[in-house]
Structure formats: structure tokens, C-alpha cells
Enzyme design. Structure first.
Site, PDB file in Angstrom:
ATOM      1  N   ARG A  71       0.767  -1.213   0.052  1.00 56.28           N
ATOM      2  CA  ARG A  71       0.020   0.121   0.068  1.00 56.28           C
ATOM      3  C   ARG A  71       0.846   1.379   0.111  1.00 56.28           C
ATOM      4  O   ARG A  71       0.547   2.523  -0.475  1.00 56.28           O
ATOM      5  CB  ARG A  71      -1.114  -0.126   0.950  1.00 56.28           C
ATOM      6  CG  ARG A  71      -2.113  -0.881   0.982  1.00 56.28           C
ATOM      7  CD  ARG A  71      -3.181  -0.987   1.834  1.00 56.28           C
ATOM      8  NE  ARG A  71      -2.504  -1.491   3.340  1.00 56.28           N
ATOM      9  CZ  ARG A  71      -3.005  -2.718   3.732  1.00 56.28           C
ATOM     10  NH1 ARG A  71      -3.503  -3.643   3.043  1.00 56.28           N
ATOM     11  NH2 ARG A  71      -2.617  -3.124   5.008  1.00 56.28           N
ATOM     12  N   GLU A 101       2.348  -9.536  15.249  1.00 55.18           N
ATOM     13  CA  GLU A 101       1.744  -9.966  16.202  1.00 55.18           C
ATOM     14  C   GLU A 101       1.787 -11.222  16.600  1.00 55.18           C
ATOM     15  O   GLU A 101       2.545 -11.682  17.941  1.00 55.18           O
ATOM     16  CB  GLU A 101       0.090  -9.579  16.235  1.00 55.18           C
ATOM     17  CG  GLU A 101      -0.601  -9.603  17.457  1.00 55.18           C
ATOM     18  CD  GLU A 101      -1.934  -9.466  17.283  1.00 55.18           C
ATOM     19  OE1 GLU A 101      -2.914  -9.360  18.211  1.00 55.18           O
ATOM     20  OE2 GLU A 101      -2.353  -9.589  15.900  1.00 55.18           O
TER      21      GLU A 101
END
Lengths: 182, 186
Positions: free
Chosen positions: B72, B109
Site C-alpha cells: 500500500r 503480532e
């Protein structure tokens, strides 16, 4: 004119900035690396300008770019001609409802997705990628846009590998490229 | 720091940019309110305003390198690079860049990932920006900064369209200034 005029003085600079990397991603492939083009601000600007000059008066409302290198060329073109930029992505990257189009690879298959609602029926679209090889990915991209009711006006790539005849897989739609490569 | 705290308070473009972002609940997994910038890039005015704000900020800072994080970040960084006359450097997932690369690991994570940059793309002493659509923990931006610093570039600032609460109130990330346009939509 489906290949940019060779006598445009900007083409030499663009062609010379593309680096060929042998045997990437696998043996036998001569990879056309555009990252060296992006390191030359003038050559990168010339690349975008050549596309913008061609499309700015053609009432294009959508520039669709194919992940990931199409994301480098598509947005500057879209912004310059006042069109939307629509990313066409690998599976599961786009959140929400998507159209999904499968296409064949040399071995196996892959998928391209586009958001439902990104494009409205009747819009005039360009598909942009750095390079056309066999044309499989571009064809999938065109299918996605047409399924949403858009008209694909043209496919635009920096580089074409003519021997792979990708141009013939575009369902009769025109292809515009800046340079050809062996 | 956010744009509104740094000279752009009340700038109507910021509201337009924020409004153009779509929140998608529970993507990619339950509990995450995903900030989807595809509706920003498909809004020509909001997209142009986003680029203009970054370009106005960076055009006189002698930046010669704009690095964008795959994928992105690729939607924003090249146009900024073109407008300020800088090189665009893609920072990519492993195995995508051909030729010689350097690589930097960062934490997700659950687990780890790596970011790669071409050897020779950036020279010692160049002044660089790092651009991504969004900053959450800052792990990716920190890895990007380390790649540039390893080749001797000076990272002038990291810039993102959206800054998540983890970085709210922070002006710096790993010692580098951090600039964000908007907070996440609810």
C-alpha cells in the site's frame, strides 16, 4: 500506435534504465527490472508523462493497477488525468466484498481480486502494469473490470515481451507499451 | 505528530481525507477495525489532497530518496517522489526484488516477517523519507528505517496517512520523526 514512437527522445532514457537480471525468479528467465528506472527521477517522470499524454483526453475515469508493480505506475497516471485508482490485488488482501478472477500460470493458477463497487457500469478504464509477458494477468484484470460493467479502453505497460504474444490474449483490446524487450 | 498539530489545524482537506477512508470491521480477523484506503485512492480529490499535503511538507527538505513499503505504500510514495524530484525505492517482502538485497526482520503480532531493499539503490548521506499507508506498532517502519540507515542514509521522517492509537501522542518512532495525516475512523 501500439508501441511508443521510437523517435521520441525520452524512450532511449527509459529503455536504458531498465535492468535485466538473468535467471530470476528461476533459471532461464531474463527478468526485466524496473526498479532502476525508478531511481532516475527524469526517466520515471518521462515514463508517466508518456502515458498521461496519451490518455488525458480520452475520458478515462478508472486506472486499475495490478499488484504490486502496477501500484507504482497506476496512481501517478490516475492523479494526473483525474481518474480513480483501483488496485487489483492477490487474494484476501482487499477487505469486504470482491470480484475474484482465476487465471492460469505456467504451472497451476493464481487469482486477482477487485472490490465490488470500486467501478461503476459504463466507466472507461485503463489497466496498468509494469510488464506484459503471456498476458494472463492482464486478461484477468480486464475480465474483472468488464464484470463490473466497465469498458476497458486500453492496457498500458512499460515493457512488452513480444515473443510471448501476450498482446493476442487481450480479447481484441488494444495494448500500448513504451519499450519492447527480448 | 499529526498534521493538525503541525500547521494544518482546521485544514478542510484533512476531513475530506478522513471521510474517504472506509472502516471494515473484523478484517483480517475479529476485533480489528481495518482502515481501508482503497476508497481514498478512488476519490481523485482526496487522493490529490493527500499527496499535496506530503509534497508541500517535503519539497524544500532536500530529500533525495522516498522509500515506500510494499504494497500500500507503493500507492502513495512514487507520486510524492516524482513531485519532489527524488528517487523511489520499493521496500519489499522477501524474494520479490531481483539481484542483491539487504534484509531486515521485524515482529508481527504472531511471528516475524522481513523487508528487503536493493543494494546500491541508496548512497551514503542521502536524505530519505519512509512512506506507508498506516502506522500501528511501528514495527514495519522501524525495519524500513534500519534498512536505510544500514546503507548510510539519513531518515529525515516517516510519514503515513493514518496513525493508530499505539502511536498517538508520539512524535518520534525509533528516534525518527513520525508524521501522520489522520487518526483512524471509528
Amino acid at each position: 500506435m501500439s508501441v511508443c514512437k521510437e523517435d521520441d527522445p525520452r524512450i532511449d532514457g527509459i529503455q536504458s534504465r531498465i535492468r535485466v537480471v538473468p535467471n530470476f525468479p528461476k533459471p532461464g528467465i531474463m527478468f526485466q527490472d524496473i526498479t532502476t528506472l525508478l531511481l532516475d527521477p527524469k526517466a520515471f517522470k518521462d515514463t508517466i508523462d508518456l502515458f498521461v499524454e496519451r490518455y488525458k483526453s480520452k475520458n478515462i475515469t478508472v486506472v486499475a493497477g495490478i499488484e504490486a508493480r502496477g501500484f507504482i505506475f497506476g496512481p501517478p497516471i490516475a492523479l494526473a488525468i483525474g481518474a480513480k485508482f483501483v488496485p487489483l490485488r492477490k487474494p484476501k488482501k482487499l477487505p469486504g466484498k470482491v470480484f475474484r478472477e482465476e487465471y492460469d500460470l505456467e504451472y497451476g493458477s493464481d487469482c486477482l481480486e477487485m472490490h465490488v463497487g470500486a467501478v461503476e457500469s459504463g466507466e472507461r478504464a485503463l489497466v496498468v502494469d509494469d510488464l506484459i509477458a503471456t498476458g494472463g494477468t492482464l486478461c484477468a484484470a480486464m475480465n474483472l473490470l468488464e464484470r463490473a460493467g466497465a469498458e476497458v479502453v486500453e492496457c498500458a505497460c512499460v515493457i512488452e515481451i513480444p515473443d510471448l504474444k501476450g498482446r493476442d490474449r487481450l480479447k481484441g483490446k488494444p495494448l500500448f507499451v513504451l519499450v519492447e524487450s527480448q | 505528530m499529526f498534521a493538525a498539530e503541525n500547521g494544518l489545524k482546521g485544514d478542510p482537506r484533512l476531513k475530506g481525507i478522513s471521510d474517504s477512508i472506509t472502516v471494515v470491521p473484523h478484517f483480517p480477523k475479529p476485533g480489528i477495525m481495518f482502515q481501508d484506503i482503497t476508497t481514498l485512492v478512488s476519490n481523485p480529490k482526496a487522493f490529490k489532497d493527500t499527496i499535496d499535503i506530503f509534497v508541500d511538507r517535503y519539497r524544500d527538505m532536500d530529500i533525495s530518496v522516498v522509500a515506500g513499503v510494499e504494497a500500500r505504500g507503493f500507492m502513495f510514495a512514487p507520486t510524492i517522489a516524482l513531485a519532489i524530484g527524488a528517487k523511489f525505492i520499493p521496500l519489499r517482502k522477501p524474494g520479490k526484488l531481483p539481484g542483491e538485497v539487504i534484509s531486515e526482520a521485524y515482529e508481527l503480532e504472531y511471528g516475524k516477517d522481513r523487508l528487503e531493499m536493493h543494494v546500491g539503490a541508496v548512497q551514503r548521506g542521502e536524505r530519505a523519507l519512509v512512506i506507508d499507508d498506516l502506522v500501528a506498532t511501528g514495527g514495519t517502519l522501524s525495519a524500513a528505517t534500519r534498512l536505510l540507515e544500514r546503507v548510510g542514509a539519513e531518515v529525515v521522517e516517516c510519514a503515513c496517512v493514518i496513525g493508530l492509537p499505539e502511536v498517538k501522542g508520539r512524535c518520534r518512532l525509533g528516534g525518527k520523526p513520525l508524521y501522520m495525516l489522520v487518526e483512524p475512523r471509528q
